[in-house]
Each structure stands twice: as C-alpha cells, then as structure tokens.
Design a protein around this motif. Structure first.
Motif, mmCIF file in Angstrom:
data_model
loop_
_atom_site.group_PDB
_atom_site.id
_atom_site.type_symbol
_atom_site.label_atom_id
_atom_site.label_comp_id
_atom_site.label_asym_id
_atom_site.label_seq_id
_atom_site.Cartn_x
_atom_site.Cartn_y
_atom_site.Cartn_z
ATOM 1 N N UNK A 1 -2.766 1.765 15.266
ATOM 2 C CA UNK A 1 -2.339 2.993 15.941
ATOM 3 C C UNK A 1 -1.019 3.495 15.377
ATOM 4 N N UNK A 2 -0.084 2.588 15.105
ATOM 5 C CA UNK A 2 1.198 2.982 14.526
ATOM 6 C C UNK A 2 0.978 3.572 13.139
ATOM 7 N N UNK A 3 0.136 2.921 12.340
ATOM 8 C CA UNK A 3 -0.137 3.430 10.994
ATOM 9 C C UNK A 3 -0.791 4.802 11.039
ATOM 10 N N UNK A 4 -1.673 5.037 12.022
ATOM 11 C CA UNK A 4 -2.291 6.357 12.139
ATOM 12 C C UNK A 4 -1.244 7.420 12.452
ATOM 13 N N UNK A 5 -0.267 7.063 13.272
ATOM 14 C CA UNK A 5 0.817 7.994 13.561
ATOM 15 C C UNK A 5 1.562 8.348 12.283
ATOM 16 N N UNK A 6 1.907 7.317 11.503
ATOM 17 C CA UNK A 6 2.704 7.526 10.296
ATOM 18 C C UNK A 6 1.895 8.181 9.180
ATOM 19 N N UNK A 7 0.608 7.905 9.129
ATOM 20 C CA UNK A 7 -0.221 8.483 8.058
ATOM 21 C C UNK A 7 -0.426 9.988 8.226
ATOM 22 N N UNK B 1 3.045 5.316 3.223
ATOM 23 C CA UNK B 1 3.203 6.015 1.959
ATOM 24 C C UNK B 1 2.683 7.435 1.859
ATOM 25 N N UNK B 2 2.345 8.073 2.958
ATOM 26 C CA UNK B 2 1.797 9.428 2.826
ATOM 27 C C UNK B 2 2.858 10.432 2.377
ATOM 28 N N UNK B 3 4.082 10.317 2.896
ATOM 29 C CA UNK B 3 5.160 11.179 2.411
ATOM 30 C C UNK B 3 5.468 10.836 0.957
ATOM 31 N N UNK B 4 5.535 9.561 0.654
ATOM 32 C CA UNK B 4 5.861 9.087 -0.696
ATOM 33 C C UNK B 4 4.895 9.648 -1.729
ATOM 34 N N UNK B 5 3.607 9.510 -1.462
ATOM 35 C CA UNK B 5 2.583 9.973 -2.398
ATOM 36 C C UNK B 5 2.598 11.491 -2.507
ATOM 37 N N UNK B 6 2.809 12.172 -1.390
ATOM 38 C CA UNK B 6 2.884 13.629 -1.405
ATOM 39 C C UNK B 6 4.036 14.100 -2.287
ATOM 40 N N UNK B 7 5.191 13.463 -2.169
ATOM 41 C CA UNK B 7 6.337 13.810 -3.014
ATOM 42 C C UNK B 7 6.004 13.593 -4.487
ATOM 43 N N UNK B 8 5.391 12.460 -4.790
ATOM 44 C CA UNK B 8 5.082 12.127 -6.188
ATOM 45 C C UNK B 8 4.071 13.100 -6.795
ATOM 46 N N UNK B 9 3.052 13.436 -6.049
ATOM 47 C CA UNK B 9 1.959 14.260 -6.580
ATOM 48 C C UNK B 9 2.334 15.730 -6.651
ATOM 49 N N UNK B 10 2.976 16.243 -5.602
ATOM 50 C CA UNK B 10 3.128 17.687 -5.473
ATOM 51 C C UNK B 10 4.534 18.229 -5.748
ATOM 52 N N UNK C 1 9.168 10.304 -10.774
ATOM 53 C CA UNK C 1 8.559 9.127 -10.155
ATOM 54 C C UNK C 1 9.151 8.907 -8.777
ATOM 55 N N UNK C 2 8.393 8.213 -7.926
ATOM 56 C CA UNK C 2 8.841 7.895 -6.573
ATOM 57 C C UNK C 2 8.612 6.411 -6.326
ATOM 58 N N UNK C 3 9.628 5.744 -5.796
ATOM 59 C CA UNK C 3 9.536 4.339 -5.396
ATOM 60 C C UNK C 3 9.663 4.266 -3.888
ATOM 61 N N UNK C 4 8.663 3.694 -3.243
ATOM 62 C CA UNK C 4 8.714 3.513 -1.798
ATOM 63 C C UNK C 4 9.033 2.074 -1.466
ATOM 64 N N UNK C 5 9.965 1.853 -0.532
ATOM 65 C CA UNK C 5 10.265 0.493 -0.089
ATOM 66 C C UNK C 5 10.072 0.385 1.412
ATOM 67 N N UNK C 6 9.671 -0.799 1.847
ATOM 68 C CA UNK C 6 9.480 -1.092 3.256
ATOM 69 C C UNK C 6 9.930 -2.532 3.474
ATOM 70 N N UNK C 7 10.453 -2.835 4.672
ATOM 71 C CA UNK C 7 11.032 -4.162 4.903
ATOM 72 C C UNK C 7 9.978 -5.248 5.064
ATOM 73 N N UNK D 1 2.430 -2.560 5.741
ATOM 74 C CA UNK D 1 1.997 -1.169 5.539
ATOM 75 C C UNK D 1 1.835 -0.786 4.079
ATOM 76 N N UNK D 2 2.355 -1.594 3.170
ATOM 77 C CA UNK D 2 2.270 -1.256 1.753
ATOM 78 C C UNK D 2 0.852 -1.398 1.208
ATOM 79 N N UNK D 3 0.019 -2.169 1.892
ATOM 80 C CA UNK D 3 -1.390 -2.259 1.496
ATOM 81 C C UNK D 3 -2.033 -0.879 1.622
ATOM 82 N N UNK D 4 -1.827 -0.246 2.788
ATOM 83 C CA UNK D 4 -2.370 1.099 3.001
ATOM 84 C C UNK D 4 -1.728 2.100 2.052
ATOM 85 N N UNK D 5 -0.431 1.929 1.755
ATOM 86 C CA UNK D 5 0.270 2.856 0.862
ATOM 87 C C UNK D 5 -0.330 2.822 -0.540
#
Length: 279
Positions: A20-26, A55-64, A70-76, A80-84
C-alpha cells in the motif's frame, strides 16, 4: 533475505514499504511532485534523487528531463529498490541507477558530484535534517549546483469525519515519537536550510498541492490508507508510541477512510512547502 541497510541509517520512517505504501509512492511523478525543480533542469544534468523509494520520480526525471545526463536514486533500505529497478527496465530507461545509501553519510560520492540533489518528502523522516542538508550541499557542484526540496506542510479534507481527525493525530504523534518532524514544509524547511548554511539570497520558496477529489481519486486515496492504517508497521508504531489502545481503534479509523472515500463531493488536500537552493 534481510533488507540491506547501512549500519547508521538516518531514517526514522514511521511505516515500512508495504504494497500500500509503495502504491502511494508509485503515483508520484516529476510533474506532480517536483514542479518547482523542472524549470531549472537541462538535458545533460546529473541528478542525485535522495529517498527515491520505488523510483517513479527518478525514472521520470531520467527519461523526460535529463535524457543526455543521468540520475542516481538512493534509499536507506533495499526493499523499494526492487520495484524501482523493475520500473526503469519496463520503461526502457538506462540512464538511471539505484543504490542503498544514507543521506547523513553520502561517503560513496565525492564533493561536487552532481548538478542537482533532489529530495521529496525525505527530511521529515530523517533524524538530523540539517546534517542531511549539509551532505546534500557537499555532493552538489559548486558554484551553481541545485538542491531541490519538497515537504508536506499540512493536510485537510472534507467532510470532517472524526475518525480522520483521529488518524491525523495518530499519524503525527507516531512520527514525532520516532524522532521525525511531520509536515515541516510550513516552517521548519526554511529554518533547516538556513541552519545548514545556505545563502538566503540564493534560494526560492514556493508551495504546491496534491488534491484528491474525483470519484476515482477518492477511491484510490482512501483505499491505500485503509490498508496502511492497519498494516503491521503502523499498528506497531502506534502501540509503541502509546497513541492508541489497540488495533481495534485503528479499525475504526480504517472505517472512517472507507466512509470518506464514498462521499460524493469529498476532497483531500496535501499542501507542500518547496525550496530550491543554489550553491
């Protein structure tokens, strides 16, 4: 396998990365979650996306927005990086990478590594937001590097169900009990930026909103919160903080979310504070 996490993680996140949290962030994209940054981007920039989640914001920045950069996304944590990574692959985006990292100690990156350092709804979940900002400034290029920040400032809704008032109180009290700073975009964000040593003459401030008001939007927003408020992490956090007597109380909150989601004409607004700083 246990989630990979740095020994000194800065996160005081009051929940975890449940579906549910990932759906919110995605749902988040660069346009609906980083509009204050977009006018300042150039196609060949390098960006560090702190607290990138799925990673939806991350990928959007990189693509568009930085297709030649290049874009590097980090998470603690790694969860969630599997989905990213799956999202980046599904979009065919190759100028992006995802790493486990702690914003309080970005030791893997040299000084001045990035044109832009971006953080969305991150500092409120960090144990020392001022130190986080100092690290973000260190890895930004100087002069001319950009640090882009967005944090929630307030939440309001209609109709005013008492159960949602209870939810908001529990949400804030749990975050504070864990050492977080819920909704800092109204005032704390600018205080932290100045305490971190940024020049006030080299920053801009703005506000932005999310508004969930259509039948489809209400169904989605209420649905994810109906799951989140009875998730193991949320229940545990509320009990540990002493802000509810048991899961039955959170079941009542869950029912309030259901009722709100079915209200014709209902709406929910999240207001954000936004700051863009230049080194």
């Amino acid at each position: 396998m246990a989630a990979e996490q740095p020994p000194s993680s800065s996160s005081v996140y009051a929940t975890n990365h449940t579906p549910a949290v990932l759906r919110t962030h995605q749902w988040r994209t660069a346009s609906n979650s980083a509009p204050h940054l977009l006018p300042h981007l150039r196609p060949n920039m390098t960006i560090l996306d702190v607290g990138c989640g799925p990673g939806t914001i991350t990928v959007d920045l990189a693509r568009n927005y930085v297709p030649d950069g290049s874009v590097t996304g980090i998470e603690c944590v790694s969860d969630p990086l599997i989905a990213a990574r799956e999202h980046a692959a599904s979009q065919g985006v190759k100028n992006v990478e995802f790493l486990v990292g702690d914003v309080l100690d970005l030791h893997r990156f040299k000084d001045g590594s990035f044109d832009v350092v971006h953080a969305h709804q991150v500092l409120q979940h960090v144990s020392d937001p001022v130190q986080a900002l100092r690290e973000m400034r260190r890895v930004a290029k100087s002069p001319g590097g950009i640090i882009s920040l967005r944090e929630s400032a307030s939440m309001t809704w209609h109709p005013r169900f008492p159960g949602l008032d209870k939810w908001y109180s529990i949400y804030q009290r749990v975050a504070k009990a864990r050492g977080g700073n819920p909704d800092p975009g109204s005032h704390l964000l600018r205080v932290w930026v100045q305490e971190a040593g940024f020049d006030r003459s080299k920053m801009t401030s703005s506000t932005g909103t999310w508004c969930f008001r259509t039948e489809e939007e209400r169904a989605w927003w209420s649905g994810v919160w109906m799951e989140r408020v009875v998730s193991e992490a949320f229940v545990r956090g509320a009990l540990e903080a002493g802000v509810c007597k048991g899961k039955e109380e959170l079941e009542e909150v869950r029912e309030a979310w259901r009722e709100w989601g079915m209200c014709e004409g209902g709406w929910f607004v999240v207001e954000h504070g936004e700051v863009v700083c230049w080194t």
